[in-house]
Motif scaffolding. Structure first.
Motif, PDB file in Angstrom:
ATOM      1  N   ALA A   1      -3.539 -38.602  -9.507  1.00 11.92           N
ATOM      2  CA  ALA A   1      -2.205 -38.229  -9.979  1.00 11.92           C
ATOM      3  C   ALA A   1      -1.146 -39.162  -9.409  1.00 11.92           C
ATOM      4  N   ILE A   2      -1.268 -39.509  -8.129  1.00 12.99           N
ATOM      5  CA  ILE A   2      -0.302 -40.436  -7.529  1.00 12.99           C
ATOM      6  C   ILE A   2      -0.440 -41.812  -8.168  1.00 12.99           C
ATOM      7  N   ALA A   3      -1.675 -42.246  -8.417  1.00 12.81           N
ATOM      8  CA  ALA A   3      -1.888 -43.546  -9.058  1.00 12.81           C
ATOM      9  C   ALA A   3      -1.279 -43.580 -10.456  1.00 12.81           C
ATOM     10  N   LEU A   4      -1.416 -42.495 -11.207  1.00 15.23           N
ATOM     11  CA  LEU A   4      -0.811 -42.439 -12.542  1.00 15.23           C
ATOM     12  C   LEU A   4       0.712 -42.414 -12.457  1.00 15.23           C
ATOM     13  N   THR A   5       1.238 -41.768 -11.439  1.00 15.72           N
ATOM     14  CA  THR A   5       2.690 -41.776 -11.243  1.00 15.72           C
ATOM     15  C   THR A   5       3.190 -43.208 -11.106  1.00 15.72           C
ATOM     16  N   ALA A   6       2.468 -44.010 -10.345  1.00 11.68           N
ATOM     17  CA  ALA A   6       2.859 -45.410 -10.146  1.00 11.68           C
ATOM     18  C   ALA A   6       2.576 -46.259 -11.380  1.00 11.68           C
TER      19      ALA A   6
ATOM     20  N   LEU B   1       2.302 -45.474 -14.515  1.00  9.90           N
ATOM     21  CA  LEU B   1       3.049 -45.148 -15.735  1.00  9.90           C
ATOM     22  C   LEU B   1       4.567 -45.206 -15.531  1.00  9.90           C
ATOM     23  N   ALA B   2       4.996 -45.729 -14.379  1.00 13.65           N
ATOM     24  CA  ALA B   2       6.428 -45.784 -14.100  1.00 13.65           C
ATOM     25  C   ALA B   2       7.187 -46.609 -15.141  1.00 13.65           C
ATOM     26  N   GLY B   3       6.554 -47.643 -15.649  1.00 13.93           N
ATOM     27  CA  GLY B   3       7.222 -48.494 -16.632  1.00 13.93           C
ATOM     28  C   GLY B   3       6.838 -48.208 -18.067  1.00 13.93           C
ATOM     29  N   ARG B   4       6.204 -47.065 -18.293  1.00 14.04           N
ATOM     30  CA  ARG B   4       5.733 -46.729 -19.647  1.00 14.04           C
ATOM     31  C   ARG B   4       6.250 -45.351 -20.015  1.00 14.04           C
ATOM     32  N   ALA B   5       7.121 -45.299 -21.022  1.00 14.38           N
ATOM     33  CA  ALA B   5       7.800 -44.051 -21.354  1.00 14.38           C
ATOM     34  C   ALA B   5       6.953 -43.071 -22.145  1.00 14.38           C
ATOM     35  N   ARG B   6       5.832 -43.510 -22.725  1.00 17.04           N
ATOM     36  CA  ARG B   6       5.091 -42.651 -23.645  1.00 17.04           C
ATOM     37  C   ARG B   6       3.786 -42.099 -23.077  1.00 17.04           C
ATOM     38  N   GLY B   7       3.430 -42.420 -21.857  1.00 14.75           N
ATOM     39  CA  GLY B   7       2.229 -41.845 -21.274  1.00 14.75           C
ATOM     40  C   GLY B   7       0.954 -42.369 -21.907  1.00 14.75           C
TER      41      GLY B   7
END
Length: 318
Positions: free
Chosen positions: A140-145, A147-153
């Motif tokens: 979850a922390i890795a995805l937080t980092a 996807l920081a620059g990606r607005a659509r997931g």
């Protein structure tokens, strides 16, 4: 956004260090260093004149508390940096929920006495649950980092084959980690003086349940390596860009390194330092797989959203 991503990766790195130290607590039998007290340590906030095992356990508790505060800070930073619905915000909140579960599982191990030399079957299952939740937290922390620059997931629609391959690899890796946690517990509680003795322990009709489960880990690990290879190949076929190639290479490299580390761990009879290396590589491999999924399943940074869609709307996930 770059500053937020750097902070998120730093939070991830710190949590990985806490995880490895937690394994050191288990491998050295220091889990009972604070007695059956939580969150106090032997009835004190800060133990005075502590024994070495108390220092080891108390250090883990203190660093775990800092990890919780860092994840709280990650949520606050995500709320201030991104608009509602942004995937980084959702995964930051998921990280907070999972780190709280992590704390509760750790507390349960202490309060129920599933530490030190306890060899109950219940401890084995809880250790496996602990490892699984750790993987979810780190992911979850890795995805937080990531996807920081990606607005659509993560866009899952239209990528059934790739999603299936990545899902199989993720499931296999979680199962490998859980069985590895049980195997490591067996190595700690029932150390062998030779490979032959260890094999006799596992195959004995009177073998403890932890030893019977330990023998399954190598087979699960081999299957996991094959699944990871398929996932990396599927990602490259679906999206052969530079980022996906780098992420796929990282997954394959770490999968090979992890398999080698596993063989070396068995050959050396699971010394504490090798157990820690083995766990760290497993966590890094999990992070690499999560980053591969984020890279292959999310639209490129700056890609336009479909007409009428808001950031984070379906068919994106998280």
């Amino acid at each position: 956004m770059k500053a937020f991503a750097r902070f998120a990766w730093s939070v991830l790195a710190y949590n990985l260090a806490v995880v490895v130290w937690g394994a050191f607590v288990r491998a050295t039998g220091s889990g009972a260093g604070c007695g059956k007290h939580w969150p106090m340590c032997n009835g004190e906030v800060v133990p005075r004149s502590p024994a070495l095992e108390t220092v080891i356990e108390f250090t883990h508790r203190a660093t775990s508390g800092v990890a919780l505060l860092l994840v709280v800070a990650l949520v606050v930073a995500a709320r201030r940096t991104f608009p509602p619905g942004h995937p980084a915000r959702r995964w930051a909140w998921a990280s907070l929920g999972l780190v709280l579960v992590e704390a509760l599982v750790g507390a349960g191990l202490v309060l129920f006495g599933w530490v030190a030399k306890d060899d109950s079957a219940a401890r084995g299952w809880v250790v496996a649950v602990h490892l699984t939740n750790t993987f979810l937290l780190v992911g979850a922390i890795a995805l937080t980092a990531a996807l920081a620059g990606r607005a659509r997931g993560l866009a899952l629609r239209g990528h059934a084959g790739l999603t299936g391959a990545l899902g199989l690899a993720a499931g296999a890796l979680v199962l490998t980690g859980a069985s590895g946690a049980i195997a490591a517990l067996g190595d700690t509680l029932f150390p062998a003086t030779s490979f032959a003795e260890g094999l006799r322990q596992e195959l004995s009709e009177e073998a403890h349940v932890l030893l019977r489960l330990r023998v399954l880990h190598p087979f699960v690990a081999v299957f996991s390596t094959l699944a990871l290879g398929w996932a990396a190949r599927s990602a490259l076929r679906a999206r052969p860009d530079a980022d996906t190639r780098a992420a796929s290479f990282a997954v394959l490299l770490l999968a090979g390194l992890q398999l080698f580390a596993g063989v070396l761990n068995v050959a050396l009879l699971a010394p504490v330092w090798m157990q820690l290396v083995h766990l760290l590589v497993a966590d890094l491999l999990w992070v690499a797989l999560v980053v591969l999924a984020a890279t292959a399943l999310s639209p490129p940074a700056g890609a336009a959203s479909p007409a009428g869609a808001r950031p984070g709307d379906a068919p994106a996930l998280g």
